[in-house]
Design a protein around this motif. Structure first.
Motif, PDB file in Angstrom:
ATOM      1  N   ARG A  36       0.839  -1.199   0.000  1.00  0.00           N
ATOM      2  CA  ARG A  36       0.000   0.000   0.000  1.00  0.00           C
ATOM      3  C   ARG A  36       0.872   1.247   0.000  1.00  0.00           C
ATOM      4  NH1 ARG A  36      -5.855   0.143   0.963  1.00  0.00           N
ATOM      5  NH2 ARG A  36      -6.305   2.308   1.245  1.00  0.00           N
ATOM      6  N   TRP A  45      -2.817   0.138  -4.088  1.00  0.00           N
ATOM      7  CA  TRP A  45      -2.019  -1.076  -3.972  1.00  0.00           C
ATOM      8  C   TRP A  45      -1.087  -1.137  -5.170  1.00  0.00           C
ATOM      9  CZ3 TRP A  45      -2.166  -3.701   0.415  1.00  0.00           C
ATOM     10  CH2 TRP A  45      -3.283  -3.525   1.247  1.00  0.00           C
ATOM     11  N   ASP A  86      -8.859   0.193  -4.003  1.00  0.00           N
ATOM     12  CA  ASP A  86     -10.031  -0.402  -3.362  1.00  0.00           C
ATOM     13  C   ASP A  86     -11.278   0.349  -3.835  1.00  0.00           C
ATOM     14  OD1 ASP A  86      -8.622  -2.311  -1.805  1.00  0.00           O
ATOM     15  OD2 ASP A  86      -8.194  -0.792  -0.271  1.00  0.00           O
ATOM     16  N   ARG A  87     -12.446  -0.273  -3.713  1.00  0.00           N
ATOM     17  CA  ARG A  87     -13.693   0.302  -4.237  1.00  0.00           C
ATOM     18  C   ARG A  87     -13.945   1.710  -3.711  1.00  0.00           C
ATOM     19  NH1 ARG A  87     -18.689  -1.051  -7.225  1.00  0.00           N
ATOM     20  NH2 ARG A  87     -19.840   0.862  -6.978  1.00  0.00           N
ATOM     21  N   ASP A  88     -13.779   1.931  -2.401  1.00  0.00           N
ATOM     22  CA  ASP A  88     -14.080   3.264  -1.859  1.00  0.00           C
ATOM     23  C   ASP A  88     -13.146   4.327  -2.433  1.00  0.00           C
ATOM     24  OD1 ASP A  88     -11.996   2.021  -0.310  1.00  0.00           O
ATOM     25  OD2 ASP A  88     -12.324   3.472   1.288  1.00  0.00           O
ATOM     26  N   PRO A  98     -13.105  -5.028 -11.540  1.00  0.00           N
ATOM     27  CA  PRO A  98     -12.286  -5.304 -10.359  1.00  0.00           C
ATOM     28  C   PRO A  98     -11.575  -6.650 -10.509  1.00  0.00           C
ATOM     29  CG  PRO A  98     -14.576  -5.788  -9.888  1.00  0.00           C
ATOM     30  CD  PRO A  98     -14.531  -5.187 -11.263  1.00  0.00           C
ATOM     31  N   SER A 135      -9.656  -9.424  -5.750  1.00  0.00           N
ATOM     32  CA  SER A 135      -9.646  -8.759  -4.441  1.00  0.00           C
ATOM     33  C   SER A 135     -10.544  -7.530  -4.405  1.00  0.00           C
ATOM     34  CB  SER A 135      -8.216  -8.351  -4.074  1.00  0.00           C
ATOM     35  OG  SER A 135      -7.388  -9.483  -3.982  1.00  0.00           O
ATOM     36  N   ARG A 180     -10.212  -4.846  -6.402  1.00  0.00           N
ATOM     37  CA  ARG A 180      -9.417  -3.635  -6.679  1.00  0.00           C
ATOM     38  C   ARG A 180      -9.494  -3.281  -8.156  1.00  0.00           C
ATOM     39  NH1 ARG A 180      -4.798  -6.369  -3.292  1.00  0.00           N
ATOM     40  NH2 ARG A 180      -5.549  -5.887  -1.204  1.00  0.00           N
TER      41      ARG A 180
END
Length: 105
Positions: A3, A18, A34-36, A85, A88, A90
């Motif tokens: 990260r 990532w 990540d999604r957010d 995605p 994971s 991502r």
């Protein structure tokens, strides 16, 4: 994957991402979000594109289900790039095509 915070060349807004160590595209980072964070990147791309003249190069993004669709324009032609995605959850926004770099500490 590790990260790190990344920033797109020419911007001062960074995003946590990532990164696969040792994996680059033409010397630039290949981030996965990540999604957010991907939602924040999508919002930022659209806001930034709204501030540019229509004949400038820009990128917009939209969601189609769980997939991000990037619409890139060079001011004349447009192309769509789909970013589903990974396993994971991502998203590879601009990974392998944009000038992302690590944020200097």
């Amino acid at each position: 994957m590790e990260r790190f915070d990344v920033v797109l060349e020419g911007s001062d807004l960074s995003f946590p991402a990532w990164i696969e160590p040792g994996t680059r595209w033409n010397g630039w980072m290949r981030p996965w979000f990540d999604r957010d964070v991907a939602e924040r990147v999508v919002d930022w791309l659209n806001t930034t594109a709204d501030e540019l003249p229509p004949d400038d190069a820009w990128v917009r993004a939209r969601w189609e289900g769980d997939t991000i669709v990037l619409i890139e324009s060079d001011g004349v032609e447009q192309q769509e790039i789909r970013c589903p995605p990974d396993a994971s959850g991502r998203y590879p926004i601009g990974a392998g095509g944009w000038t992302w770099s690590l944020v200097e500490e």
